[in-house]
Design a protein around this motif. Sequence first.
Motif, PDB file in Angstrom:
ATOM      1  N   LEU A 148       6.993  10.784   3.773  1.00 44.73           N
ATOM      2  CA  LEU A 148       8.017  11.398   4.253  1.00 44.73           C
ATOM      3  C   LEU A 148       9.291  11.052   3.975  1.00 44.73           C
ATOM      4  O   LEU A 148      10.375  11.721   3.787  1.00 44.73           O
ATOM      5  N   MET A 149       9.497   9.762   3.584  1.00 45.55           N
ATOM      6  CA  MET A 149      10.628   9.298   2.897  1.00 45.55           C
ATOM      7  C   MET A 149      11.171   9.911   1.541  1.00 45.55           C
ATOM      8  O   MET A 149      12.430  10.299   1.349  1.00 45.55           O
ATOM      9  N   LYS A 150      10.285  10.095   0.807  1.00 49.10           N
ATOM     10  CA  LYS A 150      10.541  10.849  -0.547  1.00 49.10           C
ATOM     11  C   LYS A 150      10.895  12.079  -0.339  1.00 49.10           C
ATOM     12  O   LYS A 150      11.735  12.754  -1.188  1.00 49.10           O
ATOM     13  N   GLN A 151      10.235  12.852   0.820  1.00 51.18           N
ATOM     14  CA  GLN A 151      10.792  14.152   0.984  1.00 51.18           C
ATOM     15  C   GLN A 151      12.201  14.405   1.356  1.00 51.18           C
ATOM     16  O   GLN A 151      12.950  15.248   0.877  1.00 51.18           O
ATOM     17  N   LYS A 152      12.524  13.197   2.111  1.00 51.37           N
ATOM     18  CA  LYS A 152      13.867  13.272   2.376  1.00 51.37           C
ATOM     19  C   LYS A 152      14.975  13.072   1.298  1.00 51.37           C
ATOM     20  O   LYS A 152      16.123  13.733   1.114  1.00 51.37           O
ATOM     21  N   ARG A 204      -7.184   1.432   8.290  1.00 53.81           N
ATOM     22  CA  ARG A 204      -6.252   0.842   9.104  1.00 53.81           C
ATOM     23  C   ARG A 204      -4.845   0.811   8.419  1.00 53.81           C
ATOM     24  O   ARG A 204      -3.854   1.339   9.382  1.00 53.81           O
ATOM     25  N   TRP A 205      -4.495   0.680   7.210  1.00 53.92           N
ATOM     26  CA  TRP A 205      -3.413   0.855   6.643  1.00 53.92           C
ATOM     27  C   TRP A 205      -2.635   2.079   6.934  1.00 53.92           C
ATOM     28  O   TRP A 205      -1.461   2.520   7.072  1.00 53.92           O
ATOM     29  N   VAL A 206      -3.469   3.288   6.495  1.00 52.33           N
ATOM     30  CA  VAL A 206      -2.909   4.528   6.647  1.00 52.33           C
ATOM     31  C   VAL A 206      -2.595   4.821   8.013  1.00 52.33           C
ATOM     32  O   VAL A 206      -1.799   5.496   8.177  1.00 52.33           O
ATOM     33  N   LYS A 207      -3.545   4.347   9.021  1.00 47.04           N
ATOM     34  CA  LYS A 207      -3.049   4.430  10.315  1.00 47.04           C
ATOM     35  C   LYS A 207      -1.649   3.766  10.838  1.00 47.04           C
ATOM     36  O   LYS A 207      -0.954   4.439  11.211  1.00 47.04           O
ATOM     37  N   ILE A 208      -1.416   2.731  10.084  1.00 50.31           N
ATOM     38  CA  ILE A 208      -0.042   2.125  10.705  1.00 50.31           C
ATOM     39  C   ILE A 208       0.997   2.596   9.825  1.00 50.31           C
ATOM     40  O   ILE A 208       1.994   2.990  10.469  1.00 50.31           O
ATOM     41  N   LEU A 209       0.831   3.370   8.631  1.00 51.62           N
ATOM     42  CA  LEU A 209       1.747   4.101   7.897  1.00 51.62           C
ATOM     43  C   LEU A 209       2.221   5.384   8.627  1.00 51.62           C
ATOM     44  O   LEU A 209       3.398   5.786   8.800  1.00 51.62           O
ATOM     45  N   LYS A 210       0.884   5.941   9.248  1.00 48.95           N
ATOM     46  CA  LYS A 210       1.134   7.141   9.990  1.00 48.95           C
ATOM     47  C   LYS A 210       1.849   6.991  11.395  1.00 48.95           C
ATOM     48  O   LYS A 210       2.958   7.768  11.699  1.00 48.95           O
ATOM     49  N   GLU A 211       1.756   5.854  11.912  1.00 52.43           N
ATOM     50  CA  GLU A 211       2.274   5.405  13.204  1.00 52.43           C
ATOM     51  C   GLU A 211       3.885   5.065  12.878  1.00 52.43           C
ATOM     52  O   GLU A 211       4.751   5.247  14.019  1.00 52.43           O
ATOM     53  N   ASN A 212       4.146   4.619  11.914  1.00 51.52           N
ATOM     54  CA  ASN A 212       5.637   4.232  11.595  1.00 51.52           C
ATOM     55  C   ASN A 212       6.307   5.391  10.699  1.00 51.52           C
ATOM     56  O   ASN A 212       7.392   5.153  10.028  1.00 51.52           O
ATOM     57  N   PHE A 217       0.931  -1.034  -0.075  1.00 52.69           N
ATOM     58  CA  PHE A 217       0.017   0.019   0.007  1.00 52.69           C
ATOM     59  C   PHE A 217       0.690   1.255   0.091  1.00 52.69           C
ATOM     60  O   PHE A 217       0.561   2.159  -0.623  1.00 52.69           O
ATOM     61  N   ALA A 218       1.817   1.101   0.627  1.00 55.91           N
ATOM     62  CA  ALA A 218       2.882   2.479   0.784  1.00 55.91           C
ATOM     63  C   ALA A 218       3.457   2.487  -0.557  1.00 55.91           C
ATOM     64  O   ALA A 218       3.664   3.705  -1.099  1.00 55.91           O
ATOM     65  N   ILE A 219       3.804   1.524  -1.331  1.00 55.80           N
ATOM     66  CA  ILE A 219       4.350   1.640  -2.551  1.00 55.80           C
ATOM     67  C   ILE A 219       3.407   2.209  -3.690  1.00 55.80           C
ATOM     68  O   ILE A 219       3.872   2.826  -4.274  1.00 55.80           O
ATOM     69  N   ILE A 236       5.841   6.903   8.065  1.00 52.23           N
ATOM     70  CA  ILE A 236       6.260   6.748   6.569  1.00 52.23           C
ATOM     71  C   ILE A 236       5.448   7.769   5.750  1.00 52.23           C
ATOM     72  O   ILE A 236       5.804   8.127   5.002  1.00 52.23           O
ATOM     73  N   ILE A 237       4.221   8.186   6.235  1.00 53.15           N
ATOM     74  CA  ILE A 237       3.292   9.163   5.580  1.00 53.15           C
ATOM     75  C   ILE A 237       2.832  10.136   6.767  1.00 53.15           C
ATOM     76  O   ILE A 237       3.020   9.955   7.895  1.00 53.15           O
TER      77      ILE A 237
END
Length: 136
Positions: free
Chosen positions: A86-90, A59-67, A24-26, A69-70
């Motif tokens: 967030l990783m792409k911004q870096k 649910r997936w959005v919540k997990i990515l926010k907690e980690n 999902f992140a991809i 990633i987004i």
Amino acid sequence: MSGFTLIKNEIIKNTNISRSVRLFAIELLSRCYNDKTSCYPSQETLAKDMGVSVRTIQRWVKILKENNIIRVIRRGFNKTNEYFMLMKQKVIKGVTEVKKAMNKAHKSYTKAKGHFNNYNQRTYDFNDLEKGLLQY
């Protein structure tokens, strides 16, 4: 380059999240074209494209926010959320810094090169040189 998505190893090898959440992140990352670091697809569109329910996307959005990633920003009533990768911004920030350093180095090189080439060129009379060398 188009048709490709640059995926950081931090997403691929992150064992804190399941494979489906990584996929999902991809998917979100692939929607951030070129130098864009955000996208704003609807949860319904994401659910349809991923073959899951809207609740699963939430649910997936919540997990990515907690980690970390987004980051998600609500854009208003009846509007889609904006998802910041967030990783792409870096990565974009690092690439920008490298480009600035390269431009600075290039400018100093061309400036130095310009000073070296400012000397007048010598002119020779090759007939006189030939006579002098052959001692006519």
